[in-house]
Each structure stands twice: as C-alpha cells, then as structure tokens.
Design an enzyme around this catalytic site. Sequence first.
Site, PDB file in Angstrom:
ATOM      1  CE  LYS A   1      -2.802   1.005   3.754  1.00  0.00           C
ATOM      2  NZ  LYS A   1      -2.716   2.424   4.282  1.00  0.00           N
TER       3      LYS A   1
ATOM      4  N   GLY B   1      -4.822   8.131   5.310  1.00  0.00           N
ATOM      5  CA  GLY B   1      -3.932   9.268   5.977  1.00  0.00           C
ATOM      6  C   GLY B   1      -2.682   9.501   5.051  1.00  0.00           C
TER       7      GLY B   1
ATOM      8  CG  ASP C   1       1.167   0.510   9.598  1.00  0.00           C
ATOM      9  OD1 ASP C   1       0.776   1.391  10.440  1.00  0.00           O
ATOM     10  OD2 ASP C   1       1.392   0.494   8.476  1.00  0.00           O
TER      11      ASP C   1
ATOM     12  NE  ARG D   1      -1.973  -1.442   8.590  1.00  0.00           N
ATOM     13  CZ  ARG D   1      -1.756  -1.462   7.118  1.00  0.00           C
ATOM     14  NH1 ARG D   1      -2.055  -2.813   6.723  1.00  0.00           N
ATOM     15  NH2 ARG D   1      -1.125  -0.624   6.604  1.00  0.00           N
TER      16      ARG D   1
HETATM   17  C1  S3P Z   1       2.634   4.873   6.061  1.00  0.00           C
HETATM   18  C2  S3P Z   1       3.291   5.320   7.126  1.00  0.00           C
HETATM   19  C3  S3P Z   1       2.930   5.067   8.716  1.00  0.00           C
HETATM   20  C4  S3P Z   1       1.948   3.973   8.520  1.00  0.00           C
HETATM   21  C5  S3P Z   1       1.000   3.905   7.380  1.00  0.00           C
HETATM   22  C6  S3P Z   1       1.372   4.034   5.910  1.00  0.00           C
HETATM   23  C7  S3P Z   1       3.260   5.515   4.769  1.00  0.00           C
HETATM   24  O1  S3P Z   1       2.419   6.146   9.270  1.00  0.00           O
HETATM   25  O2  S3P Z   1       1.592   3.641   9.894  1.00  0.00           O
HETATM   26  O3  S3P Z   1       0.250   3.103   7.418  1.00  0.00           O
HETATM   27  O4  S3P Z   1       2.740   4.823   3.775  1.00  0.00           O
HETATM   28  O5  S3P Z   1       3.961   6.207   4.810  1.00  0.00           O
HETATM   29  P1  S3P Z   1       3.071   7.427   9.932  1.00  0.00           P
HETATM   30  O6  S3P Z   1       3.779   8.051   9.061  1.00  0.00           O
HETATM   31  O7  S3P Z   1       2.056   8.257  10.511  1.00  0.00           O
HETATM   32  O8  S3P Z   1       4.022   6.698  11.130  1.00  0.00           O
END
Ligand code: S3P
Length: 427
Positions: free
Chosen positions: A22, A91, A311, A384
């Site tokens: 992802k 996010g 994660d 998750r």
């Molecule tokens: C991700 C970074 C992580 C992870 C998220 C994916 C990414 O988050 O938990 O599922 O693809 O950069 P954080 O950057 O908030 O730690």
Amino acid sequence: MNSLALRRTKRLTGEVTVPGDKSISHRALILGALAQGGNRISGWLAAGDTLATLGAVRSLGIDVQWDGEELVFSGGELSTPTEAIHCANAGTAMRLLAGLLAGQSFSSLLDGSDQLRRRPMSRIVSPLRQMGAAIEDTEGHAPLHIHPAQLSGIRYELPVASAQVKSAVLLAGLFADGSTTVIEPGPSRDHTERMLLAMGTALHRHDRAITLESDAGELAPLEMHIPGDLSSAAFVLVAAACLPGSDVVIRKVGLNPTRTGLLDILTRMGAQIELTPSDEQGGEPTGDLRVTGNGLRAVQVQGDEVVRAIDELPILAVAATQAHGETVISDAAELRVKEVDRISRVAGELRKLGAEIEEKPDGMIISGPTRLRGVAVSSHGDHRLGMALAVAGLLAEGETFIEQAHSIDDSFPGFAQTLARLGAEIS
Ligand code: S3P
C-alpha cells in the site's frame, strides 16, 4: 462484505501471494505523476486507500490508465483540480498530497472521511508552513485548503518517527528553493527515499538525516513491479505461527528492512520463519516467506522495533494472546492516532474474545496463553483491526463475527479468500 464469520481452524497450509504494498502503491502514483516520461507499474494495489490516490492524481490532470494489471501513465505538469480532492480513509494519501500540493501555483482542497478528519494534520501543516506553504487547516485537522506559495527548503527534525511527515516534507522539497533536510528519530519506512533514488534524484542519507539537494534533478519514469505488502502478509504469518502444524509460503513480499520488525519479533517469540530473497524492485528488496506453526513465547517490544512494526502491532497483540508469558509493547503511543485508537480498540475488542490485555498510555501488556471464545466484535472501520480480529477468530472456540468487515478492503481486497485458500474456516 459487511460482516465476516470465522470458526476455529486446525491449521493453515499452502502457498499464496498478497496484494501489492500500500505504501509503495501511493508513492508510485504521486512520484510517477512528476516523472519526465511514461511510467509502467505492475503489482499495484487497487484498494480503498490507494484508489483515493488514483482519483487524486487523475484530478490533477494526470491521465492514468489502469487495466487491472498495469498502471500506465506519463508524468507532467499538474493542473488545477476542479473540485475537492477526497482522500477517503487514507492518511498517507492526504499527508503526501499535502506535501506535493504545497508548492504548486494553484489552490487545492484536501478532504476525507469522518475518520480521516479526526486524524492529526498539524504534524504536516507545521513543517510545510515553515517552508512557506499557505495552508488553512481546520483546528489541526482536514479539510486542508492549500494556496499557491513559493517554498524554501528547511532542516526539519521530526518530533515523531513518521514516514508520512518525512515524505510530505521531501515532496514539498522537490518544489522548494534550496535543499531540504529531514532528521528522523527512528527508522520510519523509507519507500519515498528509495523511489526518489530509483528515479535518479539527488538525495543522500547520513545516519538519521535525509537531504534532498536544491536542484534534485528531473525524475526518471518508474518501471517496476510492486511487491506484496508485508503488512498484509502479517495476518497470514501470525495465523500460521499460532496454529501448530501450519506450513504456509507467501511469495514475492516486500522485505524492506524498515518494515520487517514483525519478522524479528515473531522469530524472538519462537516462530519458524524462512526468508528467501529474490530480486529488488524499484530499490525495494523482495522475497518469499515460509512460516511453520509452533508454540510462541512472550517478548518485550519497544524503541526502533516499534517503528519498524507499527502497523503490525494489532496482529502482534493477537499472537501475544497465544504466547506463554507477559508480552509488553511500549513506546507505541502513535497507535492512538491511526485509523482508530489502536491501543484502546485492540484491547477492547480482544477482551471481548477473552484475551487478557492491559492498556497503557503508550502500549499494551498481554498475558498468555488464553483460550479465546468466539463472539461478535467490530473493526470499528479500521482495516487492520478487522483483519487482526479475523485471525483471532481462527484461534477462538466457536464462531466469531466481525462487524464492519468491509473496511478490510481499504488495504487487503480478497483477504477472506486468501485465508480460505489456506484452509481457514470462513463463511
Ligand atoms: C505509512 C506510514 C505510517 C503507517 C501507515 C503508512 C506510509 O504512518 O502507519 O500505515 O505509507 O508512509 P506514519 O507515517 O503516521 O507513522
């Protein structure tokens, strides 16, 4: 798939692949949109989160072709989006796009689901503003209105180890005057750096400082196969590790060392994991994993290992319910600002199944082994958490119902079918 029912399963056996990574799939679209020339990417993850990024990149004027097998598109000038860019629950999409858009000559609006609107955005707005970005947020949250601005490079020390924040600053750095340096407190995933390097950008790392040179150069197009997502493989791995007699092979998984914390932790717990490296793809190490089921013992998990397994902590909590002794997870307060508060929700839902879990401000203490009992539990809209509970359902007596199971499609479409292929009792 609104609910999922699972029954206690004796063992898992067989060979599977899991959908594409992802994190890399988001980045392939966003960085590919800036490439000089045509990108060809296979193995791309078509799931809720990454489809939001696909929509975003298209709305910025990039004509991306996706035939279910390959993404084919040329990078180029971005154009003004005609409406708000909707990031759904993703996010990563929102934070990386904010970095990309902060230095453009047009305005844009980033928005998302109610779940995403609850997640903190000041962590990216603050460094981007230091670079000169003109961003209006909503009390530290989305929606984010981004106005045209001329950016300057900064030297930024990340307050938390976050690849999303690091990547937002580096993406903004591509459009800034001067060089941009990000210093990270822990080894957050480095897919953005690897992809930028694979595309020929002038980027350097010294210990925990990553510098993008002032004239980072043109980005060469991407030609790569995205490996399977180790964070998705994690659910299969833990299920097999917890069910004695299991023997499962997962082919072509990404083995980037900033992501492999769970493999180290499970090995310390006594799981048998064999790793067979294969080729690199776009600077990303890839390989096959074989896991055989055995008894597990409790471990302590803290510090950098937490960052490398961030994660995977929900599914690690499930493994810990089956391990002998007290598993202590600390330094993991970041879990509280994921899709849901993953400390309180994981503890709350696993307790319904009979687990012994104590919630801590920055982690959990899990005592085991416990015999889980099937009941109705909910993903609370977190993919998750939904998958971790499903694996718990394979270990529990009787039947376990996962409510709001549709959220699993945010990262792992075909999750239930993959488990069923290995012999899981799913209806
Ligand atoms: C991700 C970074 C992580 C992870 C998220 C994916 C990414 O988050 O938990 O599922 O693809 O950069 P954080 O950057 O908030 O730690």
